[in-house]
Design an enzyme around this catalytic site. Sequence first.
Site, short mmCIF file in Angstrom:
data_model
loop_
_atom_site.label_atom_id
_atom_site.label_comp_id
_atom_site.label_asym_id
_atom_site.label_seq_id
_atom_site.Cartn_x
_atom_site.Cartn_y
_atom_site.Cartn_z
N ASN A 130 1.01 -4.00 -3.90
CA ASN A 130 0.64 -5.12 -3.02
C ASN A 130 -0.76 -5.62 -3.34
O ASN A 130 -0.96 -6.81 -3.61
CB ASN A 130 0.77 -4.67 -1.56
CG ASN A 130 0.27 -5.73 -0.60
OD1 ASN A 130 -0.92 -6.06 -0.60
ND2 ASN A 130 1.15 -6.31 0.18
N LYS A 168 -4.57 5.77 11.13
CA LYS A 168 -3.79 5.79 9.90
C LYS A 168 -2.62 6.74 10.09
O LYS A 168 -2.71 7.69 10.86
CB LYS A 168 -4.65 6.28 8.71
CG LYS A 168 -4.13 5.81 7.38
CD LYS A 168 -4.51 4.36 7.13
CE LYS A 168 -4.05 3.87 5.79
NZ LYS A 168 -4.72 2.60 5.45
N SER A 192 -4.26 -8.97 9.62
CA SER A 192 -3.50 -8.22 10.63
C SER A 192 -4.01 -8.56 12.03
O SER A 192 -3.24 -8.67 12.98
CB SER A 192 -3.63 -6.72 10.40
OG SER A 192 -2.67 -6.27 9.48
N LYS A 202 -6.19 0.82 14.79
CA LYS A 202 -5.43 -0.03 13.86
C LYS A 202 -5.46 0.60 12.48
O LYS A 202 -6.51 1.02 12.00
CB LYS A 202 -6.11 -1.40 13.81
CG LYS A 202 -5.46 -2.42 12.91
CD LYS A 202 -4.49 -3.29 13.68
CE LYS A 202 -3.59 -4.11 12.80
NZ LYS A 202 -2.51 -3.35 12.17
N THR A 213 -5.02 -8.66 1.57
CA THR A 213 -5.98 -7.69 1.02
C THR A 213 -6.45 -8.17 -0.34
O THR A 213 -7.66 -8.17 -0.63
CB THR A 213 -5.36 -6.28 0.97
OG1 THR A 213 -4.82 -5.98 2.26
CG2 THR A 213 -6.39 -5.24 0.60
N LYS A 261 -14.20 0.05 8.60
CA LYS A 261 -13.78 -1.23 8.03
C LYS A 261 -13.69 -2.32 9.10
O LYS A 261 -14.19 -3.42 8.92
CB LYS A 261 -12.41 -1.02 7.37
CG LYS A 261 -11.96 -2.12 6.47
CD LYS A 261 -10.60 -1.79 5.88
CE LYS A 261 -10.61 -0.47 5.12
NZ LYS A 261 -9.30 -0.15 4.54
P1 NAD Z 1 1.31 -0.05 -3.25
O1 NAD Z 1 2.17 1.15 -3.01
O2 NAD Z 1 1.88 -1.39 -3.03
O3 NAD Z 1 0.76 0.01 -4.77
C1 NAD Z 1 0.08 1.10 -5.31
C2 NAD Z 1 -0.05 0.87 -6.82
O4 NAD Z 1 -0.82 1.91 -7.39
C3 NAD Z 1 1.31 0.89 -7.56
O5 NAD Z 1 1.29 -0.08 -8.59
C4 NAD Z 1 1.34 2.29 -8.16
O6 NAD Z 1 2.18 2.37 -9.31
C5 NAD Z 1 -0.12 2.48 -8.49
N1 NAD Z 1 -0.51 3.87 -8.65
C6 NAD Z 1 -0.29 4.90 -7.81
N2 NAD Z 1 -0.80 6.03 -8.31
C7 NAD Z 1 -1.36 5.70 -9.51
C8 NAD Z 1 -2.06 6.41 -10.50
N3 NAD Z 1 -2.25 7.73 -10.39
N4 NAD Z 1 -2.51 5.73 -11.58
C9 NAD Z 1 -2.30 4.41 -11.72
N5 NAD Z 1 -1.67 3.67 -10.80
C10 NAD Z 1 -1.19 4.32 -9.71
O7 NAD Z 1 -0.01 0.18 -2.39
P2 NAD Z 1 -1.05 -0.94 -1.90
O8 NAD Z 1 -0.66 -1.37 -0.55
O9 NAD Z 1 -1.26 -1.91 -2.99
O10 NAD Z 1 -2.37 -0.03 -1.72
C11 NAD Z 1 -3.23 0.29 -2.81
C12 NAD Z 1 -4.56 0.79 -2.25
O11 NAD Z 1 -5.12 -0.22 -1.42
C13 NAD Z 1 -4.49 2.04 -1.37
O12 NAD Z 1 -5.68 2.78 -1.51
C14 NAD Z 1 -4.43 1.47 0.03
O13 NAD Z 1 -4.84 2.38 1.02
C15 NAD Z 1 -5.39 0.31 -0.13
N6 NAD Z 1 -5.24 -0.74 0.88
C16 NAD Z 1 -4.05 -1.38 1.06
C17 NAD Z 1 -3.99 -2.42 1.99
C18 NAD Z 1 -2.73 -3.23 2.19
O14 NAD Z 1 -2.79 -4.23 2.92
N7 NAD Z 1 -1.61 -2.89 1.59
C19 NAD Z 1 -5.11 -2.76 2.76
C20 NAD Z 1 -6.31 -2.08 2.54
C21 NAD Z 1 -6.37 -1.06 1.59
#
Ligand code: NAD
Length: 428
Positions: free
Chosen positions: A230, A115, A358, A79, A199, A103
Amino acid sequence: MAVQPEDQAVTKERNPYRIVQALLKEAVQTLGLPYDVYEILSYPHRFVEVNIPVRRDNGQLQVFTGYRAQHTHVLGPAKGGIRFHPGVTADEVKALAMWMSFKTAVAGLPFGGAKGGVVVDPRQLSLRELEELARGYIRGLAEYLGPHIDIPAPDVGTNERIMGWMMDEYERVVRRNDPGVLTGKPLILGGSYGRAEATGRGVVLCINEAAERLGMKLRQATVAIQGFGNVGGHTARLLHAMGVKVVAVVDIEGGLYDPEGLDIPGLLEHAARRGSVAGFPQGDPITSKELFQLDVDVVVPAALENQIDAEVAQGMRCRIVAEAANGPTTPDGDAVLKEKGIFVIPDILCNSGGVTVSYFEWVQNLTQYYWGEEEISQRLARQMKNAFARVFSMHREMQTDMRHAAYLVAVRQLAQAMAARGMIPPIG
Ligand code: NAD
């Protein structure tokens, strides 16, 4: 047991795959497990690369590279999310798949880790091009996916809409209704209430658990968040709704700081319209580096890997780092945080709310029986509190930091499943 010299050399490491391998090795050693456990778990069980041709709107053909890593199936089907980002690499995808295994084990879910990623900047594609890419990715990988094999979800650069296209493409290939093949889908296609915010909600639950144990009054606390997608966006929204002051936010295009607290509902509306927090008429501009140095109670990295290195960590003044992103702290940054006594809620615990909901979505798809919002929220709170408690008691029992404690919980769980399957001798 002490870390071996080769692991100490890893402290300057920036390759997430090497970093997670070192964390795994340390846990295997501390638990006194056979080295075979490390050998088996330090590589993905399967790694697939696909080429995805997309006809651009200008008539030219562009071929994108996509990956999928399935780390282990010992606890259940693999997953993990799919990332669309120009910086995606094979090693990053492998690392993220390993993190998913740890996790799901920490969260007590019957899944292994996976992934996926595509090397692309999705902001450069039109909606039609993005759909062609999403469908092409799934067609290339369909034979390796399925509700009992590998179940993707959204990650950086992908969202509910893309999951809808991907599920549709998968069902066209296999010629049957099969919504449990991926999660994070639109509600109308079998998505779950509360998945989009899961999350962020899990991050807030973890911060709350940590604050309680540290004797911090969360409602009077100040928070700074890096990343407003997100995870960062929902974390900010939920904290703000609880009355917590979110004083700083940064995304890839800009950042804002207001010590009186930002207008988060207004900022969310602005970011939805403009695609970034930049240009919002409140607060002073701020960079990521400056955000990490703020005198706040909680810092939430919610963007990408390797954001808090030793130099950044040196200047940090918060009490809690809540790792909403995967791998936001480098090993040398982690060592500095430890030295400074900053309480770190490690990524594999902190952001496990997403995969937990999920799991609820997948269960609903398999049983074709759907739960309401309240039920999801209550079940998530229960799971997160239990996961936090498991890691916290390991942290206390072993007198170790929360990250190592989380790896001990996860690796022990995986080793028990490996022993029960006869892959390694029985363990004590
Ligand atoms: P997303 O694409 O929705 O948002 C990412 C955010 O980070 C955006 O606001 C972007 O502008 C910002 N960003 C990217 N690079 C940057 C930088 N260099 N400096 C400052 N800001 C920056 O992604 P997400 O789904 O919110 O995921 C964010 C993190 O959380 C990732 O590490 C992801 O693997 C982790 N994550 C996400 C989920 C999920 O359910 N979406 C679950 C577990 C972990």
